[in-house]
Design an enzyme around this catalytic site. Structure first.
Site, PDB file in Angstrom:
ATOM      1  N   TYR A 111       0.838  -1.203   0.000  1.00  0.00           N
ATOM      2  CA  TYR A 111       0.000   0.000   0.000  1.00  0.00           C
ATOM      3  C   TYR A 111       0.877   1.259   0.000  1.00  0.00           C
ATOM      4  CZ  TYR A 111      -3.299   3.583   1.473  1.00  0.00           C
ATOM      5  OH  TYR A 111      -4.050   4.737   1.549  1.00  0.00           O
ATOM      6  N   LYS A 115       1.118   4.366  -2.888  1.00  0.00           N
ATOM      7  CA  LYS A 115       0.819   5.777  -2.608  1.00  0.00           C
ATOM      8  C   LYS A 115       2.059   6.657  -2.767  1.00  0.00           C
ATOM      9  CE  LYS A 115      -2.795   6.645  -2.051  1.00  0.00           C
ATOM     10  NZ  LYS A 115      -3.862   6.756  -3.071  1.00  0.00           N
ATOM     11  N   THR A 148     -12.581   6.363   7.054  1.00  0.00           N
ATOM     12  CA  THR A 148     -13.649   6.061   6.102  1.00  0.00           C
ATOM     13  C   THR A 148     -13.750   4.541   6.002  1.00  0.00           C
ATOM     14  OG1 THR A 148     -12.227   5.954   4.142  1.00  0.00           O
ATOM     15  CG2 THR A 148     -13.020   8.134   4.798  1.00  0.00           C
TER      16      THR A 148
END
Length: 246
Positions: A111, A115, A148
């Site tokens: 990840y 990014k 989120t």
């Protein structure tokens, strides 16, 4: 204006289809925000075209879409591309020896790599825009730690097991923001008239996890003299899509 688009395998058919739809509606395009992503599935998973899920979804897909839409963007008076990175990029690196994590998969490192690649993509595009005299602004943002469903959705993929990092996040021991607050850096990067080409926007605080949106320093992990250009070239060779000939 033509596209430099190789005819080998097409990465991410949905990105190509979306680009065709946008270019064909005749309405022009002023702002592109690259904000698609998946976070830390516990097992290595693949996109439909065979790329590690996070590398393909978080980086290669937006890379393809950005390049395919650049001719349309460059027809505008003040076009802008905003690419979403992450605070995870701060401690990340590009695993050039195994970009697709075939040898030893680490959900969090994969990840972070994806990014960091987003940050590098935005920085390289800013440099190209300046060198070519384009009116295009390329900005980058990160949302700090905004809670989120991104954290839970990624962790629920595959076997259903969650990563240790996801379990720590669920304990609510880290400073965090809600989605409305977390959108601040992205909105600033995408819409603020004072935003600068190549600038990085995020929460202004000591931790970088929470705070008011502001321009923040580019992470040291992205500062190699040829790193951004190297990652861009690798993505172009992988996808067969590169900068337009304009």
């Amino acid at each position: 204006m033509g596209l430099h688009h190789a005819t080998k395998r097409r990465l991410d058919v949905s990105a190509h289809a979306l680009a065709v739809e946008i270019r064909g509606d005749g309405k022009g395009l002023d702002v592109l925000v690259n904000n698609a992503g998946v976070m830390t599935p516990p097992e290595r998973m693949l996109t439909k075209d065979g790329h590690e899920l996070q590398w393909g979804s978080n980086f290669l897909g937006p890379f393809v879409l950005t390049n395919l839409l650049l001719p349309t963007l460059l027809e505008g008076r003040a076009p802008r591309v905003t690419t979403m990175s992450s605070i995870a990029a701060q401690a990340a690196s590009i695993n050039f020896a195994d970009l697709e994590w075939e040898k030893k998969y680490s959900s969090w490192r994969a990840y972070g790599q994806s990014k960091l690649a987003d940050l590098l993509m935005g920085l390289h595009l800013a440099r190209v825009s300046q060198e070519r005299g384009w009116r295009l602004l390329s900005t980058i943002a990160h949302p700090g730690y905004t809670k989120t469903n991104l954290q839970s959705a990624g962790a629920a993929l595959g076997s259903g097991r969650t990563t240790m990092m996801m379990r720590i996040m669920d304990l609510d021991v880290l400073p965090s923001m809600d989605a409305v607050q977390g959108a601040g850096p992205e909105l600033m990067a995408a819409t603020d008239p004072a935003a600068r080409n190549g600038a990085f926007y995020g929460p202004k605080s000591r931790t970088g996890m929470t705070g008011e949106a502001a321009e923040v320093p580019v992470y040291r992990s992205a500062k190699g003299p040829t790193l951004a250009a190297s990652v861009w070239a690798l993505a172009a060779a992988t996808t067969g899509v590169d900068l337009p000939r304009v």
